[in-house]
Scaffold this active site. Structure first.
Site, short mmCIF file in Angstrom:
data_model
loop_
_atom_site.label_atom_id
_atom_site.label_comp_id
_atom_site.label_asym_id
_atom_site.label_seq_id
_atom_site.Cartn_x
_atom_site.Cartn_y
_atom_site.Cartn_z
N THR A 292 -4.04 5.43 3.32
CA THR A 292 -2.69 5.86 2.93
C THR A 292 -2.69 6.59 1.60
O THR A 292 -1.87 7.48 1.38
CB THR A 292 -1.75 4.64 2.88
OG1 THR A 292 -1.88 3.90 4.09
CG2 THR A 292 -0.31 5.06 2.73
N LYS B 188 0.83 -1.22 0.00
CA LYS B 188 0.00 0.00 0.00
C LYS B 188 0.86 1.26 0.00
O LYS B 188 0.46 2.30 -0.53
CB LYS B 188 -0.98 -0.01 1.17
CG LYS B 188 -0.34 -0.06 2.56
CD LYS B 188 -0.17 1.30 3.20
CE LYS B 188 0.58 1.18 4.51
NZ LYS B 188 0.70 2.47 5.20
#
Length: 331
Positions: free
Chosen positions: A248, A191
């Site tokens: 994120t 991620k």
């Protein structure tokens, strides 16, 4: 009362030390710099990474790793992922033999392509059942300010995972458990790479459609790699997969997204690195993620594009053109 040692006094290490203390643990936080230890002791805050956040009295800081680790039942590792092996080698003889080792790190080691739990087991000789990983949409500043958040504790030993869950459960921090440590660690590492791409797109002036496309295709990329490594597909639909990825890629508090945004606006990798004291794990880990994917024959086009921008000098705008001009495939 659980005795916990947190090794690493950056924003996430300090925040998690606060969570543990708020959950009732006795916490010793190890910081390398004596002046930071003094500031935490005198001012009850970490002025370098969490200014304005009061730290509980149950949390004590020390610059001596032996003092931090003495009689610890839980050892939390919160250093940059690429420095884990060196740090852990120095601390190895100080680790209590039966302590649970919990990784907060989200990266893949350069050169070995090992996940953080694998590095921990290799360096310490600990059985995998003693090692756990924490992952989820856990932006440090928001949790430090006690905004509600959830996370996942991944551990092969269900009993140990439940103990960890109790040790860090507060009114604002809700941990879940998952035995799929491979999937949870991989989701946390990849991620960061996808967030760099999302930040680059933001810096180039693209909007929500572009971000949503990168998040969705990034999740597919992560899941393909995860399945090749033996992870459970359902993990990537949960907090350690989609949840962490959305936070994120979307939040200005995200180090990797912010780093990518500066790249998209024209700064070089070196210029961005000099402008911040925070570690954007994806900048280094993108290479090890790509190596891992190639070793297993998995197609990871977004990761490949991020590597070209961060390490091969490709212009961010060219990265977007190349991603969009790839051969069309069924979703």
């Amino acid at each position: 009362m659980t005795r916990a040692a947190v090794l690493g006094a950056g924003s996430w290490g300090t925040t998690f030390a606060k969570v543990l203390a708020d959950a009732g643990c006795e916490v010793r936080l190890h910081a390398r710099r004596p002046e930071l230890v003094h500031a935490i002791g005198e001012r009850r805050e970490n002025p370098d990474y969490l200014p304005g956040v009061r730290l509980p009295d149950r949390l004590q800081a020390t610059a001596d790793p032996a003092e931090a680790l003495a009689d610890a039942e839980l050892v939390v590792l919160a250093v940059p992922s690429q420095s884990l092996r060196g740090n852990l080698t120095a601390w190895r003889e100080l680790l209590p033999p039966d302590a649970t080792l919990l990784s907060l790190m989200k990266g893949i080691e350069l050169g070995t392509t090992k996940r953080m739990s694998e590095v921990i087991c290799e360096v310490t000789g600990a059985h995998p059942s003693r090692v756990a990983a924490l992952s989820g949409p856990n932006l440090a500043r928001e949790i430090a300010e006690e905004q509600p958040a959830a996370t996942v504790i991944a551990c092969a030993d269900s009993g140990r995972g439940t103990q960890l869950q109790t040790s860090c459960h507060t009114r604002y921090f809700r941990p879940y458990t998952n035995p799929d440590i491979v999937g949870c660690e991989l989701g946390g590492a990849v991620k960061n790479v996808i967030a760099l791409a999302a930040g680059i797109a933001e810096g180039l002036g693209f909007g929500d459609n572009t971000r949503a496309s990168l998040i969705t295709r990034g999740l597919a990329e992560t899941a393909r790699l995860g399945l090749a490594l033996g992870a459970e597909l359902t993990t990537f639909a949960g907090l350690a997969g989609l949840g962490d990825l959305v936070a994120t890629c979307s939040s200005p508090l995200s180090r990797n997204r912010t780093f990518g945004e500066k790249l998209g606006r024209g700064m070089s990798v070196e210029e961005v690195q000099q402008s911040t004291r925070q570690t954007a794990e994806g900048v280094k880990s993108c290479r090890s993620v790509l190596d891992l994917a190639r070793a297993h024959g998995v197609d990871v086009p977004i990761t490949e594009a991020v590597v070209r921008v961060c390490h091969e000098g490709e212009a961010p705008a060219q990265m977007v053109r190349e991603i969009m001009s790839r051969e069309a495939k069924p979703e």
